[in-house]
Design a protein around this motif. Structure first.
Motif, PDB file in Angstrom:
ATOM      1  N   ALA A 180      -7.076  -4.313  -3.162  1.00 61.55           N
ATOM      2  CA  ALA A 180      -7.640  -3.017  -2.784  1.00 61.55           C
ATOM      3  C   ALA A 180      -7.140  -1.921  -3.705  1.00 61.55           C
ATOM      4  N   VAL A 181      -5.870  -1.966  -4.045  1.00 61.48           N
ATOM      5  CA  VAL A 181      -5.281  -0.944  -4.914  1.00 61.48           C
ATOM      6  C   VAL A 181      -5.838  -1.035  -6.325  1.00 61.48           C
ATOM      7  N   LEU A 185       0.804  -1.226   0.000  1.00 62.56           N
ATOM      8  CA  LEU A 185       0.000   0.000   0.000  1.00 62.56           C
ATOM      9  C   LEU A 185       0.837   1.276   0.000  1.00 62.56           C
ATOM     10  N   LYS A 199      -2.899   4.210  -3.663  1.00 62.63           N
ATOM     11  CA  LYS A 199      -4.235   4.569  -3.200  1.00 62.63           C
ATOM     12  C   LYS A 199      -5.197   3.405  -3.402  1.00 62.63           C
ATOM     13  N   VAL A 200      -6.147   3.289  -2.492  1.00 64.06           N
ATOM     14  CA  VAL A 200      -7.226   2.322  -2.652  1.00 64.06           C
ATOM     15  C   VAL A 200      -8.073   2.737  -3.850  1.00 64.06           C
ATOM     16  N   ALA A 240      -7.381   3.871   3.567  1.00 64.04           N
ATOM     17  CA  ALA A 240      -7.969   2.802   4.374  1.00 64.04           C
ATOM     18  C   ALA A 240      -8.610   3.362   5.629  1.00 64.04           C
ATOM     19  N   ALA A 265      -4.154  -6.407  -0.031  1.00 62.04           N
ATOM     20  CA  ALA A 265      -3.712  -5.034  -0.299  1.00 62.04           C
ATOM     21  C   ALA A 265      -3.624  -4.767  -1.796  1.00 62.04           C
ATOM     22  N   ALA A 282      -3.314   5.855   2.101  1.00 61.60           N
ATOM     23  CA  ALA A 282      -3.835   5.071   0.980  1.00 61.60           C
ATOM     24  C   ALA A 282      -5.353   5.143   0.882  1.00 61.60           C
ATOM     25  N   VAL A 305     -13.903   1.106  -3.654  1.00 63.32           N
ATOM     26  CA  VAL A 305     -13.521  -0.011  -2.792  1.00 63.32           C
ATOM     27  C   VAL A 305     -13.328   0.490  -1.374  1.00 63.32           C
ATOM     28  N   ARG A 306     -13.872  -0.223  -0.411  1.00 62.29           N
ATOM     29  CA  ARG A 306     -13.674   0.096   1.000  1.00 62.29           C
ATOM     30  C   ARG A 306     -12.611  -0.839   1.570  1.00 62.29           C
ATOM     31  N   LEU A 307     -11.569  -0.277   2.169  1.00 62.82           N
ATOM     32  CA  LEU A 307     -10.511  -1.059   2.807  1.00 62.82           C
ATOM     33  C   LEU A 307     -10.554  -0.811   4.310  1.00 62.82           C
TER      34      LEU A 307
END
Length: 479
Positions: free
Chosen positions: A463-464, A371, A375-376, A409, A460, A407, A380-382
């Motif tokens: 998520a990215v 990460l 950035k996410v 999160a 991770a 990032a 998307v929710r991290l």
């Protein structure tokens, strides 16, 4: 004397009354871990029988399963939103006070997931028998302890007697040799093992994880391996203690000190399987062949390498050969997948990094390595939840928490959180969640939630990219 396995040594040392053909063994319990969800009924039984907790000094309570992870609810600036959780918290506070049990309450700096805090405090030690009203008690086997989950009725038995009635399991050696490749973690190793053994293949056995790969793992990694033994049906998982174990435990707050430490090391060094000892079953794994793994169905045995496609037909789906097709079809229907689908590139909605499987500091460091500077993905929710308040503090002091926040999160207080849908941290119906937890059953993360189990690095990376992603792609870009 006959050569004995690690399991045999620990079992025999705790037999109060040996097993017979007609009766189970009476097994002494060294450490009883409890939490707010599976203890209330057991305490009620004690009250009804006018009994006390026999060994409160060998009982440790924390709050983790149903507790919120938002700072406002944990520290009381707003009430706990889930009524059932609030009631369970109050009940454990009351029961612990009444029965003289040590409790790490909501604001205690030592609080966290039960299977995270006991090792980090040094309560978990080699050669112990450890039980808890929680399936993933097998985590503590990473220290050479015999540790397993028990039901609420059994929690009451341990409260009253500090013993349990148990049939002796068989032994199953899982021999792992070779070096894990970059991007492949302990989580991928245990998912690979479960995929090969099947979700019922370990039923009636205690696993002992052995070999050069296992000896090369850190304690955090060993705990991840043993944690998911139950997902292959095993009663417990164990790893022989060694220099890595001793280094981890030394200077822990509740580990032995001084001369007691020296005596403990002398005892613990004998907790290895003797040369020539026989196992009831064995399996060999080549670690170098493993890839990052991901589940595609509704049990952890429905797992493939992340670069693979979903099988066209079922393997061991946990229902025996005759029922495998029905289980497979039902699982894929629930997940919205089809045989032959590629896993890479499937869109996702939520990513969860945490749990008693992957909420330790090394897990967070692995996620941060992906990460950092990224950035996410939009939409998307991290959610990142440390396994204990100590891990939260450590992650913040090392700058990991800032990497997560930068990032995009959501960084939380410790707890079981989104591993299970009972504390307010849930996944909406129909959404896809990439999760570092241990179970992907229907509704595990919320009614209708669809869960894909992975390692912290894979989580991770996904998520990215906003889709199922191979962490090796991002690692290779950095190198």
């Amino acid at each position: 004397m006959n050569a004995r396995t690690l399991f045999d040594k620990v079992w025999t040392a705790h037999e109060v009354v040996p097993e017979t053909a007609d009766t189970p063994a009476v097994l002494y319990v060294d450490l009883h871990l409890i939490h707010e969800v599976t203890s209330p009924q057991a305490f009620s039984v004690l009250k009804s029988l006018e009994l006390r907790v026999r060994r409160p000094d060998r009982t440790l309570a924390t709050m983790d399963h149903s507790t919120p992870t938002s700072s406002e609810q944990v520290f009381g600036t707003v009430p706990i939103k889930v009524d059932a959780a609030a009631k369970q918290v109050r009940q454990l506070e009351s029961n612990a006070a009444e029965f003289g049990v040590e409790l790490f309450d909501m604001r205690d700096a030592r609080r966290g997931i039960v299977h995270v805090i006991s090792p980090e405090l040094g309560c978990t030690q080699p050669g112990m028998t450890i039980v808890c009203g929680d399936s993933h008690t097998s985590t503590h086997g990473a220290f050479g302890a015999l540790a397993f989950g028990i039901g609420t009725t059994e929690v009451g038995h341990v409260f009253a007697t500090q013993c349990l009635l148990q049939r002796k399991p068989k032994t199953f050696a899982i021999n792992v040799e070779g070096k894990l490749r970059p991007g492949v973690s302990a989580k991928d190793l245990i998912l690979g093992i479960i995929g090969r053994v099947g979700v019922s293949g370990g039923t009636g056995y205690v696993f002992e994880y052995r070999g050069s790969t296992i000896r090369g793992l850190s304690m955090d990694e060993r705990m991840t391996i043993c944690n998911m033994s139950i997902e292959a049906g095993a009663r417990a998982g164990m790893i022989a203690p060694d220099a890595t174990t001793f280094a981890y435990l030394e200077n822990k707050p509740r580990a032995p000190k001084g001369a007691d430490w020296d005596a403990a090391i002398a005892r613990w060094r004998d907790l290895v399987t003797d040369p020539g000892a026989k196992f009831d079953r064995s399996m060999d794994i080549d670690a170098a062949t493993l890839e990052p793994m991901i589940t595609y169905g509704t049990n952890p045995g429905m797992v493939v390498p992340i670069t693979a496609a979903i099988p066209e037909r079922p393997g061991d789906a946990g229902a025996g050969q005759s029922g495998a097709d029905a289980v497979y079809d039902k699982a894929l229907g629930y997940m919205g997948f089809h045989g032959g689908d590629a896993m890479l590139g499937k869109p996702i909605d939520v990513v969860f990094i945490g749990s008693c499987t992957n909420g330790r500091l090394e897990d967070l460091q692995a996620a941060a390595s992906i990460l950092k500077g990224r950035k996410v993905a939009a939409g998307v929710r991290l959610l990142i939840v440390p396994g204990s308040q100590q891990i939260k503090r450590d992650a913040e002091s090392l700058g990991l928490a800032q990497i997560f926040k930068d990032a995009g999160a959501d960084w939380r207080e410790s707890g079981c959180s989104m591993c299970l849908g009972m504390n307010g941290d849930t996944v909406a119906a129909g959404q896809y969640s990439v999760s570092t937890s241990n179970r992907n059953f229907e509704g595990r993360q919320g009614v209708g939630a669809r869960t894909l189990l992975v390692s912290p690095m894979t989580a991770a990376a996904s998520a990215v990219q906003g889709k199922i992603a191979d962490p090796r792609d991002l690692l290779s870009r950095e190198s």
